[in-house]
Design a protein around this motif. Sequence first.
Motif, PDB file in Angstrom:
ATOM      1  N   LEU A 261      -0.439  14.138 -16.110  1.00  0.00           N
ATOM      2  CA  LEU A 261      -0.339  14.662 -14.742  1.00  0.00           C
ATOM      3  C   LEU A 261      -0.830  16.095 -14.637  1.00  0.00           C
ATOM      4  O   LEU A 261      -0.959  16.639 -13.539  1.00  0.00           O
TER       5      LEU A 261
ATOM      6  N   LYS B 119      -0.222  -0.536  -9.482  1.00  0.00           N
ATOM      7  CA  LYS B 119      -1.284   0.467  -9.295  1.00  0.00           C
ATOM      8  C   LYS B 119      -1.057   1.258  -8.015  1.00  0.00           C
ATOM      9  O   LYS B 119      -1.213   2.476  -7.971  1.00  0.00           O
ATOM     10  N   LYS B 120      -0.709   0.528  -6.976  1.00  0.00           N
ATOM     11  CA  LYS B 120      -0.481   1.177  -5.695  1.00  0.00           C
ATOM     12  C   LYS B 120       0.632   2.208  -5.806  1.00  0.00           C
ATOM     13  O   LYS B 120       0.525   3.328  -5.296  1.00  0.00           O
TER      14      LYS B 120
ATOM     15  N   ILE C 226       1.661   3.798  -8.466  1.00  0.00           N
ATOM     16  CA  ILE C 226       1.244   4.944  -9.281  1.00  0.00           C
ATOM     17  C   ILE C 226       0.388   5.890  -8.442  1.00  0.00           C
ATOM     18  O   ILE C 226       0.566   7.105  -8.474  1.00  0.00           O
ATOM     19  N   GLY C 227      -0.522   5.305  -7.665  1.00  0.00           N
ATOM     20  CA  GLY C 227      -1.352   6.124  -6.778  1.00  0.00           C
ATOM     21  C   GLY C 227      -0.511   6.891  -5.765  1.00  0.00           C
ATOM     22  O   GLY C 227      -0.743   8.071  -5.511  1.00  0.00           O
ATOM     23  N   SER C 228       0.497   6.241  -5.196  1.00  0.00           N
ATOM     24  CA  SER C 228       1.346   6.919  -4.205  1.00  0.00           C
ATOM     25  C   SER C 228       2.115   8.053  -4.842  1.00  0.00           C
ATOM     26  O   SER C 228       2.342   9.089  -4.223  1.00  0.00           O
TER      27      SER C 228
ATOM     28  N   LEU D  28       1.145   9.869  -7.407  1.00  0.00           N
ATOM     29  CA  LEU D  28       0.198  10.987  -7.578  1.00  0.00           C
ATOM     30  C   LEU D  28       0.023  11.743  -6.271  1.00  0.00           C
ATOM     31  O   LEU D  28       0.012  12.969  -6.232  1.00  0.00           O
ATOM     32  N   ARG D  29      -0.127  10.995  -5.181  1.00  0.00           N
ATOM     33  CA  ARG D  29      -0.303  11.603  -3.875  1.00  0.00           C
ATOM     34  C   ARG D  29       0.912  12.457  -3.532  1.00  0.00           C
ATOM     35  O   ARG D  29       0.788  13.569  -3.040  1.00  0.00           O
TER      36      ARG D  29
ATOM     37  N   LEU E 168       2.774  14.029  -5.443  1.00  0.00           N
ATOM     38  CA  LEU E 168       2.797  15.278  -6.218  1.00  0.00           C
ATOM     39  C   LEU E 168       1.914  16.374  -5.605  1.00  0.00           C
ATOM     40  O   LEU E 168       1.935  17.512  -6.063  1.00  0.00           O
ATOM     41  N   ASN E 169       1.138  16.048  -4.569  1.00  0.00           N
ATOM     42  CA  ASN E 169       0.422  17.097  -3.827  1.00  0.00           C
ATOM     43  C   ASN E 169       1.394  17.939  -3.010  1.00  0.00           C
ATOM     44  O   ASN E 169       1.036  18.999  -2.518  1.00  0.00           O
TER      45      ASN E 169
END
Lengths: 428, 425
Positions: A9, A361-362, A364-366, A368-369, A371-372
């Motif tokens: 990350l 996958k979805k 994990i992507g969310s 990451l988002r 963490l913005n």
Amino acid sequence: MKTIPFNQLQETLYHQTMDNGLDVYVLPKKGFNKTYATFTTKYGSVDNHFVPLNGSENVQVPDGIAHFLEHKLFEKEDRDVFQDFSKQGASSNAFTSFTRTAYLFSTTQNVMQNLETLVNFVQDPYFSDKSVEKEKGIIGQEIEMYNDNSDWRAYFGVIENMFHHHPVKIDIAGTVESIAKITKESLYTCYETFYHPSNMVLFVVGAVEPNEIMSFVEKNQAAKSYKDQPPIERFFDEEPKKVAEKKRVLPMSVQVAKCLVGFKEPNPGRQGEELLKHELSINLALDLMFGQSSENYETLYNEGLIDQSFSYDFTEEEKFGFSILGSNTSSPDELADRLYSMIQSFKNRAVDEEQLERIRKKKIGSFLRALNSPEFIANQFTRYRFNQMDLFEVVPVLEALTAKDVEKAVKEHFAEECFTVCQVVPKA
Amino acid sequence: MAIIPHEKTSCGGLTLHRIQTDKYKTTTVVMQFKAKLTKDTVTERALLPYVLQSGTAQYGSSKAVRTELEKLYGATLGVDLAKKGDFHIMTFRMDFANEKFLSEDDPLFKKALTLLADVVMNPKTGNSGFDSSIVEKEKRTMKQRIESIYDDKMRYSNMRLTQEMFPDEPFGLHVFGESDQVDQITSQSLYDYYKKVCAEDEVDLYFVGNLEGIEVENIVKELFPFDERSSRESETTVKASLDVEEKEVQESQEIKQGKLHMGFRTGVGYADDEYYALQVFNGMFGGFSHSKLFRNVREKESLAYYAASRYESHKGLIIVMSGIEFKNYSKTVEIIKEQLTAMRNGDFNEEEMKQTKTMIRNQLLETVDDAKGMVELLYHGVVSRKLRSIEEWLDGVEAVTKEDILAVADKVKLDTVYFLKGEEA
């Protein structure tokens, strides 16, 4: 100070426990202008029955007092802390949930000064009879605002249906009648019991230097004379597994009906990795059943039973948990029946591996988002921490979840006796 | 280095904006379509993005589109409508993970953008225009969306206030469209409108994220081959006229809390020199927790939980909102009017001004930390035809004097007092 790197990350977390028990976490965010800090106590609306610090008998305090206390902490004998922050270029706020009360600020300047203000104002209460009375008018209007909010009423209606005794069924802000009973003495009782540093977490994220933060907090806390506090004793009545009410219909001034259904978690009490796994499993299952790529969503949407307001979520804390889903709808009864039967038929099938992979996958992507967002990191990390979970374990746990885990969690959670319905319908 | 590293290029029929930054873990794409807000087009335009996202030539249903998004590590796709001054803005937003944070080497950029292009450029069609079953479904949902404005009393009161303030102007229209126009829309009429949008709308495409090594321009040219169009540079918003009489509108519903919404006209817009002064004015009047409204309506009189003002910077309006007990209506209106008078009389000190400027600065810099916020700020420049860098903006606010504030305070004029009250009151 402990350094905890998350290589994939590209984040590093710093942690230190102060002598008085306060846990401090710092996450530097490169390239951000903003610093966001939360100072949170593990004390929310459900903690209304406890043994006060230095007391021997347990007490029951008025509904809405944790939230009332949150409001009143901003007011000091000679000033309003909101103003201190804004003079220093920060905006401050606070919120009370079922299990937490958080005080926060965000700023792009004077970080250390604002941090000092945050820590000091929360650790220096001033309650007076006059200011307590004044607040009743303001909070009274906050309560009425929520009373007119049909989404909130539907959401809270489902929760009220679920629980026989657990105070999660009590509105966080209380009622106009219950807050009338709050006094400055009862506020001090709650404050002394729940605002000890060992019951709190300070989280700072943004344009910051970890060493500077830690040494500041260390000095600040050392100068205050906290005595060690024994563990807090909180009391909750025995709660049956089954829901208290199966259905509730609320006529309101609306044009479009709403239908929310809920499942009460029958076996709460999980903490740590077990809770993380359970929470992620149920949320994966909800995505599989009702995500926008699911057959169920397509069917319900095509038949006009749901619209874009459709949503679902599962959450669990130490003593309670629930999933809630639903939508604005033209046929509230039919939607409730269909949601129930879709869930039952999902329970009887094996989880499709390919779909599970996609949803994983979805998720994990969310993550990451999310963490913005400094706000997400601070608030969620603290919530996880109070439940012995680690926010940064989300991706590894997601990666390790199997179809069997999801199937097991689903069978356990979505039980018939735990199902309930709340509808908001247009007033005749 | 500039606070927003913004590069702008003309790229066929659209304008391409690149903001290179490595502070996010995802890449954000925002596509804005801009055209005049008119009564004739408002409903079709409000329906169009929902139809487009519900099926493409390749992925024929919403389910199929959503499945593809999930495969791209949960890329998000959202559509939105907004009113900015005299314009009706249609927005497509996409956000997808940067693969360097994933245990995956496959670049997501081109794939994600191809899917967005599919949605915008290659919709699912039928015998006459769009696929008719999609259009019918979305018409039904749209009616429900319009009806449900009534259910959110704050939103409803805002809509009613705007209608009362602009009864004969397009600005009085709601961005969700007109309920009574929905039935007339056919898959063919909507498709014709879509073709017009593609040929004539002003299109801006923003990319925010780590774009290093990506040939953004070539990919955009290939995927979004819009024809060149005539310049719309002269199209701007006409500010709300100051020639109005104060009026009062009251309505009753079965509710517990009264919603007081007051609409003011300022004559100052985003592109004007007085813009900075008006921002400071609004901040001191009702923009922050140290403002006159918050301190007097809430803290001093305990009349409300919220009392705030919001500045619509294209049309040049200030809207005050507060939730109160029905019986406190006259008292609250009076206090709010008194605060405006106090502002006009210069009844504020250096400290309040300084505090407000600091908070505005803070707000701007924080907005820039969010990819969507950054695009929003930049897009104000497109709508108003006044491109303002953050640095310029910060300096402008800093330079505002008491005289500047008094000058704009003098212009602010009350138009409508709207009150949604209970039935027994």
